[in-house]
Design a protein around this motif. Sequence first.
Motif, PDB file in Angstrom:
ATOM      1  N   ARG A 190     -62.927  99.442 -15.539  1.00  0.00           N
ATOM      2  CA  ARG A 190     -62.290  98.252 -14.961  1.00  0.00           C
ATOM      3  C   ARG A 190     -63.246  97.065 -15.015  1.00  0.00           C
ATOM      4  N   ILE A 191     -64.503  97.297 -14.655  1.00  0.00           N
ATOM      5  CA  ILE A 191     -65.482  96.210 -14.659  1.00  0.00           C
ATOM      6  C   ILE A 191     -65.699  95.691 -16.079  1.00  0.00           C
ATOM      7  N   GLU A 192     -65.771  96.598 -17.029  1.00  0.00           N
ATOM      8  CA  GLU A 192     -65.951  96.178 -18.427  1.00  0.00           C
ATOM      9  C   GLU A 192     -64.750  95.369 -18.905  1.00  0.00           C
ATOM     10  N   LYS A 193     -63.565  95.777 -18.523  1.00  0.00           N
ATOM     11  CA  LYS A 193     -62.351  95.057 -18.929  1.00  0.00           C
ATOM     12  C   LYS A 193     -62.338  93.648 -18.347  1.00  0.00           C
ATOM     13  N   ILE A 194     -62.671  93.508 -17.059  1.00  0.00           N
ATOM     14  CA  ILE A 194     -62.709  92.180 -16.429  1.00  0.00           C
ATOM     15  C   ILE A 194     -63.779  91.319 -17.075  1.00  0.00           C
ATOM     16  N   ALA A 195     -64.950  91.910 -17.338  1.00  0.00           N
ATOM     17  CA  ALA A 195     -66.040  91.147 -17.948  1.00  0.00           C
ATOM     18  C   ALA A 195     -65.648  90.623 -19.318  1.00  0.00           C
ATOM     19  N   SER A 196     -64.990  91.445 -20.117  1.00  0.00           N
ATOM     20  CA  SER A 196     -64.664  90.998 -21.473  1.00  0.00           C
ATOM     21  C   SER A 196     -63.436  90.106 -21.500  1.00  0.00           C
ATOM     22  N   GLU A 197     -62.390  90.460 -20.776  1.00  0.00           N
ATOM     23  CA  GLU A 197     -61.142  89.699 -20.864  1.00  0.00           C
ATOM     24  C   GLU A 197     -61.150  88.434 -20.003  1.00  0.00           C
ATOM     25  N   ASP A 198     -61.596  88.546 -18.759  1.00  0.00           N
ATOM     26  CA  ASP A 198     -61.523  87.397 -17.857  1.00  0.00           C
ATOM     27  C   ASP A 198     -62.746  86.493 -17.960  1.00  0.00           C
ATOM     28  N   LEU A 199     -63.914  87.082 -18.143  1.00  0.00           N
ATOM     29  CA  LEU A 199     -65.142  86.293 -18.131  1.00  0.00           C
ATOM     30  C   LEU A 199     -65.701  86.020 -19.523  1.00  0.00           C
ATOM     31  N   GLY A 200     -65.104  86.584 -20.558  1.00  0.00           N
ATOM     32  CA  GLY A 200     -65.552  86.340 -21.924  1.00  0.00           C
ATOM     33  C   GLY A 200     -66.930  86.927 -22.209  1.00  0.00           C
ATOM     34  N   MET A 201     -67.298  87.962 -21.540  1.00  0.00           N
ATOM     35  CA  MET A 201     -68.599  88.580 -21.755  1.00  0.00           C
ATOM     36  C   MET A 201     -68.462  89.692 -22.796  1.00  0.00           C
ATOM     37  N   HIS A 202     -69.570  90.089 -23.363  1.00  0.00           N
ATOM     38  CA  HIS A 202     -69.561  91.193 -24.312  1.00  0.00           C
ATOM     39  C   HIS A 202     -70.844  92.005 -24.121  1.00  0.00           C
ATOM     40  N   LYS A 203     -70.819  93.212 -24.629  1.00  0.00           N
ATOM     41  CA  LYS A 203     -72.020  94.043 -24.534  1.00  0.00           C
ATOM     42  C   LYS A 203     -73.081  93.449 -25.447  1.00  0.00           C
ATOM     43  N   SER A 204     -74.298  93.493 -24.965  1.00  0.00           N
ATOM     44  CA  SER A 204     -75.376  92.906 -25.757  1.00  0.00           C
ATOM     45  C   SER A 204     -75.778  93.860 -26.881  1.00  0.00           C
ATOM     46  N   GLU A 205     -76.163  93.267 -27.972  1.00  0.00           N
ATOM     47  CA  GLU A 205     -76.665  94.026 -29.113  1.00  0.00           C
ATOM     48  C   GLU A 205     -78.191  94.090 -28.991  1.00  0.00           C
ATOM     49  N   LYS A 206     -78.803  94.951 -29.801  1.00  0.00           N
ATOM     50  CA  LYS A 206     -80.247  95.083 -29.731  1.00  0.00           C
ATOM     51  C   LYS A 206     -80.946  93.762 -30.044  1.00  0.00           C
ATOM     52  N   GLU A 207     -80.395  93.009 -30.969  1.00  0.00           N
ATOM     53  CA  GLU A 207     -81.050  91.760 -31.350  1.00  0.00           C
ATOM     54  C   GLU A 207     -80.879  90.676 -30.283  1.00  0.00           C
ATOM     55  N   ASP A 208     -79.946  90.868 -29.337  1.00  0.00           N
ATOM     56  CA  ASP A 208     -79.749  89.888 -28.264  1.00  0.00           C
ATOM     57  C   ASP A 208     -80.758  90.068 -27.127  1.00  0.00           C
ATOM     58  N   ILE A 209     -81.432  91.192 -27.099  1.00  0.00           N
ATOM     59  CA  ILE A 209     -82.336  91.498 -25.992  1.00  0.00           C
ATOM     60  C   ILE A 209     -83.718  90.950 -26.304  1.00  0.00           C
ATOM     61  N   VAL A 210     -84.270  90.208 -25.382  1.00  0.00           N
ATOM     62  CA  VAL A 210     -85.607  89.634 -25.532  1.00  0.00           C
ATOM     63  C   VAL A 210     -86.467  90.172 -24.400  1.00  0.00           C
ATOM     64  N   ARG A 211     -87.611  90.703 -24.774  1.00  0.00           N
ATOM     65  CA  ARG A 211     -88.539  91.210 -23.766  1.00  0.00           C
ATOM     66  C   ARG A 211     -89.634  90.179 -23.535  1.00  0.00           C
ATOM     67  N   VAL A 212     -89.935  89.982 -22.291  1.00  0.00           N
ATOM     68  CA  VAL A 212     -91.002  89.045 -21.935  1.00  0.00           C
ATOM     69  C   VAL A 212     -92.031  89.812 -21.127  1.00  0.00           C
ATOM     70  N   GLU A 213     -93.249  89.752 -21.565  1.00  0.00           N
ATOM     71  CA  GLU A 213     -94.312  90.404 -20.829  1.00  0.00           C
ATOM     72  C   GLU A 213     -95.173  89.336 -20.189  1.00  0.00           C
ATOM     73  N   MET A 214     -95.449  89.544 -18.942  1.00  0.00           N
ATOM     74  CA  MET A 214     -96.255  88.564 -18.209  1.00  0.00           C
ATOM     75  C   MET A 214     -97.641  89.194 -17.980  1.00  0.00           C
ATOM     76  N   THR A 215     -98.630  88.506 -18.467  1.00  0.00           N
ATOM     77  CA  THR A 215     -99.985  88.929 -18.180  1.00  0.00           C
ATOM     78  C   THR A 215    -100.696  87.725 -17.596  1.00  0.00           C
ATOM     79  N   GLY A 216    -101.446  87.973 -16.645  1.00  0.00           N
ATOM     80  CA  GLY A 216    -102.160  86.848 -16.025  1.00  0.00           C
ATOM     81  C   GLY A 216    -103.103  87.365 -14.964  1.00  0.00           C
ATOM     82  N   GLU A 217    -103.968  86.489 -14.587  1.00  0.00           N
ATOM     83  CA  GLU A 217    -104.940  86.853 -13.573  1.00  0.00           C
ATOM     84  C   GLU A 217    -104.412  86.459 -12.214  1.00  0.00           C
ATOM     85  N   LYS A 218    -104.731  87.274 -11.270  1.00  0.00           N
ATOM     86  CA  LYS A 218    -104.356  86.948  -9.905  1.00  0.00           C
ATOM     87  C   LYS A 218    -105.366  85.980  -9.338  1.00  0.00           C
ATOM     88  N   LYS A 219    -104.874  85.040  -8.612  1.00  0.00           N
ATOM     89  CA  LYS A 219    -105.791  84.042  -8.029  1.00  0.00           C
ATOM     90  C   LYS A 219    -105.965  84.297  -6.565  1.00  0.00           C
TER      91      LYS A 219
END
Length: 100
Positions: A71-100
């Motif tokens: 039901r949630i998938e149907k509402i997301a795709s039909e009512d909200l125009g959302m779609h399942k993400s593909e592998k190329e749509d996923i972006v990973r961000v790594e945060m590295t930094g020093e603590k102050k």
Amino acid sequence: MKTKVKSFFVNIFICLIVLSVPVLLCLYAFQAKKYTDLKKEIIQLEKKQEQLVEENKKLVSDIAVLSSADRIEKIASEDLGMHKSEKEDIVRVEMTGEKK
């Protein structure tokens, strides 16, 4: 004199017994009414509990239906125009930094 005193105490004892009978009957009637009232209240509370249990079952059932993945998938795709993400749509961000 002793017989007068003895007679007086016997009369008082008889009066106490005679007066205690109506008092005990009144107490019995009061207890019977209290018991009847409590029994009615228990019956009402049991009915209310049954209603609440049935309402709870219905709500749990509604939650199961409304939160189903299909039901949630149907509402997301039909009512909200959302779609399942593909592998190329996923972006990973790594945060590295020093603590102050």
